[in-house]
Design a protein around this motif. Structure first.
Motif, PDB file in Angstrom:
ATOM      1  N   ILE A   5      63.533  42.635  49.453  1.00 16.20           N
ATOM      2  CA  ILE A   5      62.085  42.815  49.542  1.00 16.20           C
ATOM      3  C   ILE A   5      61.746  42.580  51.002  1.00 16.20           C
ATOM      4  CG2 ILE A   5      59.835  41.996  48.792  1.00 16.20           C
ATOM      5  CD1 ILE A   5      61.200  41.080  46.207  1.00 16.20           C
ATOM      6  N   ARG A   6      61.247  43.627  51.664  1.00 19.21           N
ATOM      7  CA  ARG A   6      61.048  43.534  53.100  1.00 19.21           C
ATOM      8  C   ARG A   6      59.842  44.348  53.541  1.00 19.21           C
ATOM      9  NH1 ARG A   6      66.385  47.062  54.389  1.00 19.21           N
ATOM     10  NH2 ARG A   6      65.521  49.093  53.861  1.00 19.21           N
ATOM     11  N   LEU A   7      59.549  44.285  54.841  1.00 18.02           N
ATOM     12  CA  LEU A   7      58.420  45.021  55.407  1.00 18.02           C
ATOM     13  C   LEU A   7      58.874  46.379  55.911  1.00 18.02           C
ATOM     14  CD1 LEU A   7      56.753  42.201  57.541  1.00 18.02           C
ATOM     15  CD2 LEU A   7      56.063  43.011  55.297  1.00 18.02           C
ATOM     16  N   LYS A  13      50.769  53.324  67.178  1.00 20.13           N
ATOM     17  CA  LYS A  13      51.254  52.463  68.243  1.00 20.13           C
ATOM     18  C   LYS A  13      50.234  51.357  68.535  1.00 20.13           C
ATOM     19  CE  LYS A  13      52.894  54.733  71.686  1.00 20.13           C
ATOM     20  NZ  LYS A  13      52.999  55.500  72.948  1.00 20.13           N
ATOM     21  N   ARG A  14      50.695  50.131  68.597  1.00 22.34           N
ATOM     22  CA  ARG A  14      49.878  48.932  68.856  1.00 22.34           C
ATOM     23  C   ARG A  14      48.874  48.603  67.756  1.00 22.34           C
ATOM     24  NH1 ARG A  14      49.194  49.237  75.410  1.00 22.34           N
ATOM     25  NH2 ARG A  14      51.213  50.185  75.692  1.00 22.34           N
ATOM     26  N   ARG A  15      48.938  49.294  66.628  1.00 22.49           N
ATOM     27  CA  ARG A  15      48.082  48.998  65.465  1.00 22.49           C
ATOM     28  C   ARG A  15      48.970  48.947  64.228  1.00 22.49           C
ATOM     29  NH1 ARG A  15      43.400  47.048  65.723  1.00 22.49           N
ATOM     30  NH2 ARG A  15      42.825  48.144  63.839  1.00 22.49           N
ATOM     31  N   PRO A  16      49.877  47.976  64.159  1.00 23.29           N
ATOM     32  CA  PRO A  16      50.833  47.961  63.054  1.00 23.29           C
ATOM     33  C   PRO A  16      50.168  47.663  61.713  1.00 23.29           C
ATOM     34  CG  PRO A  16      50.989  45.930  64.270  1.00 23.29           C
ATOM     35  CD  PRO A  16      50.047  46.824  65.035  1.00 23.29           C
ATOM     36  N   TYR A  17      50.751  48.224  60.686  1.00 22.96           N
ATOM     37  CA  TYR A  17      50.338  48.017  59.312  1.00 22.96           C
ATOM     38  C   TYR A  17      51.621  48.069  58.512  1.00 22.96           C
ATOM     39  CZ  TYR A  17      47.975  48.835  54.874  1.00 22.96           C
ATOM     40  OH  TYR A  17      47.523  48.717  53.590  1.00 22.96           O
ATOM     41  N   TYR A  18      51.825  47.116  57.642  1.00 21.75           N
ATOM     42  CA  TYR A  18      53.099  47.020  56.947  1.00 21.75           C
ATOM     43  C   TYR A  18      52.922  47.177  55.440  1.00 21.75           C
ATOM     44  CZ  TYR A  18      54.654  45.026  61.359  1.00 21.75           C
ATOM     45  OH  TYR A  18      54.941  44.831  62.681  1.00 21.75           O
ATOM     46  N   ARG A  19      53.929  47.767  54.809  1.00 23.13           N
ATOM     47  CA  ARG A  19      54.017  47.786  53.355  1.00 23.13           C
ATOM     48  C   ARG A  19      55.129  46.816  52.965  1.00 23.13           C
ATOM     49  NH1 ARG A  19      54.088  54.245  51.975  1.00 23.13           N
ATOM     50  NH2 ARG A  19      51.965  54.686  52.653  1.00 23.13           N
ATOM     51  N   ILE A  20      54.898  46.065  51.916  1.00 22.77           N
ATOM     52  CA  ILE A  20      55.935  45.195  51.377  1.00 22.77           C
ATOM     53  C   ILE A  20      56.637  46.012  50.304  1.00 22.77           C
ATOM     54  CG2 ILE A  20      56.436  43.028  50.208  1.00 22.77           C
ATOM     55  CD1 ILE A  20      53.771  41.975  51.390  1.00 22.77           C
ATOM     56  N   VAL A  21      57.924  46.276  50.512  1.00 28.21           N
ATOM     57  CA  VAL A  21      58.652  47.182  49.625  1.00 28.21           C
ATOM     58  C   VAL A  21      59.936  46.536  49.113  1.00 28.21           C
ATOM     59  CG1 VAL A  21      57.766  49.257  50.758  1.00 28.21           C
ATOM     60  CG2 VAL A  21      59.920  48.288  51.520  1.00 28.21           C
ATOM     61  N   ALA A  22      60.351  46.992  47.941  1.00 25.61           N
ATOM     62  CA  ALA A  22      61.670  46.665  47.419  1.00 25.61           C
ATOM     63  C   ALA A  22      62.563  47.844  47.774  1.00 25.61           C
ATOM     64  CB  ALA A  22      61.620  46.467  45.910  1.00 25.61           C
ATOM     65  N   ALA A  23      63.646  47.575  48.515  1.00 31.09           N
ATOM     66  CA  ALA A  23      64.497  48.657  49.008  1.00 31.09           C
ATOM     67  C   ALA A  23      65.959  48.237  48.957  1.00 31.09           C
ATOM     68  CB  ALA A  23      64.124  49.010  50.441  1.00 31.09           C
ATOM     69  N   ASN A  24      66.819  49.241  48.889  1.00 32.11           N
ATOM     70  CA  ASN A  24      68.241  48.997  49.005  1.00 32.11           C
ATOM     71  C   ASN A  24      68.494  48.404  50.386  1.00 32.11           C
ATOM     72  OD1 ASN A  24      71.012  49.143  49.295  1.00 32.11           O
ATOM     73  ND2 ASN A  24      71.180  51.234  48.534  1.00 32.11           N
ATOM     74  N   SER A  25      69.304  47.383  50.479  1.00 30.04           N
ATOM     75  CA  SER A  25      69.508  46.690  51.747  1.00 30.04           C
ATOM     76  C   SER A  25      70.154  47.583  52.803  1.00 30.04           C
ATOM     77  CB  SER A  25      70.358  45.440  51.545  1.00 30.04           C
ATOM     78  OG  SER A  25      71.642  45.800  51.079  1.00 30.04           O
TER      79      SER A  25
END
Length: 78
Positions: A5-7, A13-25
């Motif tokens: 579970i990662r971002l 650019k310079r306006r980051p927005y993240y999704r928290i996702v479950a992904a294969n490592s």
């Protein structure tokens, strides 16, 4: 297939927005993921975190490991 579970970084650019996702490592940071379980916006004050707690509990229950950053965001959010 170990799941993390990662971002995943979105936004401009310079306006980051993240999704928290479950992904294969082994998938790339912004690549394929299994499910989006939340968001994190550090550009607002205070930083906005939303998490689908039932889906987070499901993924951790089946063995997914959260990254250090996600774990600290979840602790602060609860």
């Amino acid at each position: 297939m170990p799941v993390r579970i990662r971002l995943a970084r979105y936004g401009s650019k310079r306006r980051p927005y993240y999704r928290i996702v479950a992904a294969n490592s082994e998938s790339p940071r912004d690549g394929r993921f299994l499910e989006q379980i939340g968001t994190y916006n550090p550009c607002v004050s205070p930083a906005a975190v939303t998490v689908k707690s039932d889906r987070y509990d499901y993924w951790t229950g089946v063995g997914a490991k959260p990254s250090d950053t996600v774990a600290s965001l979840i602790r602060a959010h609860k």
